[in-house]
Write an enzyme that holds these catalytic residues in place. Structure first.
Site, PDB file in Angstrom:
ATOM      1  N   ARG A  27       0.941  -1.132   0.018  1.00 41.53           N
ATOM      2  CA  ARG A  27      -0.017  -0.108  -0.077  1.00 41.53           C
ATOM      3  C   ARG A  27       0.700   1.055  -0.068  1.00 41.53           C
ATOM      4  O   ARG A  27       1.962   1.256   0.813  1.00 41.53           O
ATOM      5  CB  ARG A  27      -1.033   0.052   1.272  1.00 41.53           C
ATOM      6  CG  ARG A  27      -2.166  -0.844   0.960  1.00 41.53           C
ATOM      7  CD  ARG A  27      -3.119  -0.152   0.030  1.00 41.53           C
ATOM      8  NE  ARG A  27      -4.284  -0.946  -0.086  1.00 41.53           N
ATOM      9  CZ  ARG A  27      -4.771  -1.781  -1.233  1.00 41.53           C
ATOM     10  NH1 ARG A  27      -3.577  -2.300  -1.879  1.00 41.53           N
ATOM     11  NH2 ARG A  27      -5.729  -2.488  -1.330  1.00 41.53           N
ATOM     12  N   GLU A  39      -3.554   8.044  -5.466  1.00 39.99           N
ATOM     13  CA  GLU A  39      -3.522   7.591  -6.911  1.00 39.99           C
ATOM     14  C   GLU A  39      -4.764   8.083  -7.505  1.00 39.99           C
ATOM     15  O   GLU A  39      -5.743   8.351  -6.921  1.00 39.99           O
ATOM     16  CB  GLU A  39      -3.704   6.114  -6.794  1.00 39.99           C
ATOM     17  CG  GLU A  39      -2.501   5.291  -6.069  1.00 39.99           C
ATOM     18  CD  GLU A  39      -2.645   3.619  -5.991  1.00 39.99           C
ATOM     19  OE1 GLU A  39      -3.660   3.078  -6.454  1.00 39.99           O
ATOM     20  OE2 GLU A  39      -1.484   3.144  -5.543  1.00 39.99           O
ATOM     21  N   HIS A  79      -0.577   0.879 -10.188  1.00 42.25           N
ATOM     22  CA  HIS A  79      -1.354  -0.078  -9.359  1.00 42.25           C
ATOM     23  C   HIS A  79      -2.008  -1.081 -10.131  1.00 42.25           C
ATOM     24  O   HIS A  79      -2.941  -1.561  -9.895  1.00 42.25           O
ATOM     25  CB  HIS A  79      -2.192   0.773  -8.525  1.00 42.25           C
ATOM     26  CG  HIS A  79      -2.828   0.068  -7.279  1.00 42.25           C
ATOM     27  ND1 HIS A  79      -3.065   0.807  -6.218  1.00 42.25           N
ATOM     28  CD2 HIS A  79      -2.616  -1.436  -7.044  1.00 42.25           C
ATOM     29  CE1 HIS A  79      -3.586  -0.291  -5.196  1.00 42.25           C
ATOM     30  NE2 HIS A  79      -3.073  -1.459  -5.682  1.00 42.25           N
TER      31      HIS A  79
END
Length: 364
Positions: free
Chosen positions: A278, A307, A326
């Site tokens: 994370r 993000e 991601h």
């Protein structure tokens, strides 16, 4: 939304929900939080739910993206046994709280994603949550993330940018080629992602050390050479001794910026930092500073504190930093893998067998 759900998952099944008719006692009623319109994933989610509901003993799904959608099934909501949220298909965890007072028979909550940082805060506020089983998609995506970590190690170890530059400049550069064998990988967090990565590293003849919350070598002695506890004073040694540091920590208040200035300063000048857990676990400003100073040789980052990564982030436009959006685990079978894990948990739930639980206090 009701019309779409009826069309996709079987008109008769959802009509019975809307009319409040009783379901077969042997068939669990599952509130599935997701959006059938969500680009790229919504339609597949509906297909998977439809397939699972076809057998005569298959579950009955109530599919909607918000409480307004679920209100079409208001007479069926009291009979809901489980709630499943699909964050990657527009499933908002806050809807669990909206449903809670209307679904008093819920015994199980499952996330089709692995990360629980947006879900656990919602669950902690629910009255009676202690009597509900909570699971997630842990282990579903470990293989792809382990491949990503190994890719990053090989990228820097084999000096891929140098090879590309040589090819572009027609430069016959016969340099000594490094190998991974004998190098040390330091794992920050040693859950399934790290364990899967460690198995691959062992195949390359690498040494593995880890920072682990509970410490101990139980069940991992074959893939781990040394372990220290997360909050131990010796934890910094993992950063100092590793040629590659792989962070796969979950996002919790306890792990916020766990990898910071002190940790990066302790790393070897030629070492590489890899982040696949994370983004909140990494102090990105401290990482950028370490790269600027040459404290570390490079980084491979798949997750970020914000993000999409903002355009003004100092991590962009660096030749020694690999950035992915991601999506290291966003494989072609991503949804099928997540759904497969859900079906395994569903079998265990229906059989009354133990399921791997999310620790709401720890946050994962």
């Amino acid at each position: 939304l009701l019309f779409v759900a009826m069309r996709v998952l079987g008109r008769w099944r959802f009509r019975s929900c809307a009319n409040g008719r009783s379901f077969c006692a042997a068939r669990p009623v599952i509130a599935l939080i997701g959006d059938v319109y969500h680009p790229g994933t919504g339609d597949r989610l509906a297909q998977l739910a439809a397939q699972a509901s076809r057998p005569s003993d298959g579950p009955n799904f109530l599919l909607a993206s918000d409480f307004g959608g679920f209100s079409h099934y208001k007479q069926a909501l009291p009979g809901v046994n489980a709630v499943v949220v699909a964050p990657f298909a527009g499933g908002d965890p806050e809807v669990i709280a909206d449903l809670w007072m209307h679904c008093r028979e819920v015994k199980w909550i499952h996330s089709l994603s692995t990360g629980m940082d947006t879900i656990v805060p919602v669950l902690r506020e629910l009255s009676g949550i202690d009597s509900v089983q909570v699971t997630n998609s842990r282990n579903s995506f470990s293989a792809s993330l382990a491949e990503y970590a190994l890719m990053a190690m090989l990228h820097f170890n084999k000096q891929v940018p140098r090879l590309q530059t040589n090819a572009a400049k027609k430069n016959w550069d016969k340099f000594v080629m490094p190998v991974l064998a004998g190098k040390t990988v330091g794992f920050v967090g040693f859950g399934n992602i790290a364990q899967t990565t460690a198995r691959l590293c062992k195949g390359f003849g690498m040494k593995t050390i880890a920072v682990r919350r509970q410490g101990g070598m139980d069940g991992v002695a074959d893939i781990l050479d040394e372990v220290v506890e997360t909050r131990s004073a010796d934890a910094i040694r993992v950063f100092a001794e590793a040629d590659f540091v792989v962070c796969s920590l979950p996002g919790t208040p306890a792990t916020h910026h766990y990898c910071g200035g002190q940790e990066f300063a302790a790393m070897k000048p030629g070492s590489v930092f890899i982040s696949v857990g994370r983004g909140s676990c990494v102090d990105e400003a401290a990482l950028a500073a370490a790269l600027d100073k040459g404290t570390i040789a490079g980084a491979a980052l798949d997750v970020f504190e914000t993000e999409p990564l903002p355009e003004d982030s100092p991590l962009w436009q660096r030749s020694n930093v690999l950035i992915s959006a991601h999506n290291a685990d966003l494989t072609e079978d991503y949804m099928d893998l997540a759904w497969g894990t859900f079906l395994e948990r569903l079998q265990e739930f229906r059989a009354g067998k133990p399921m791997p639980q999310v620790d709401l206090e720890a946050g994962y």
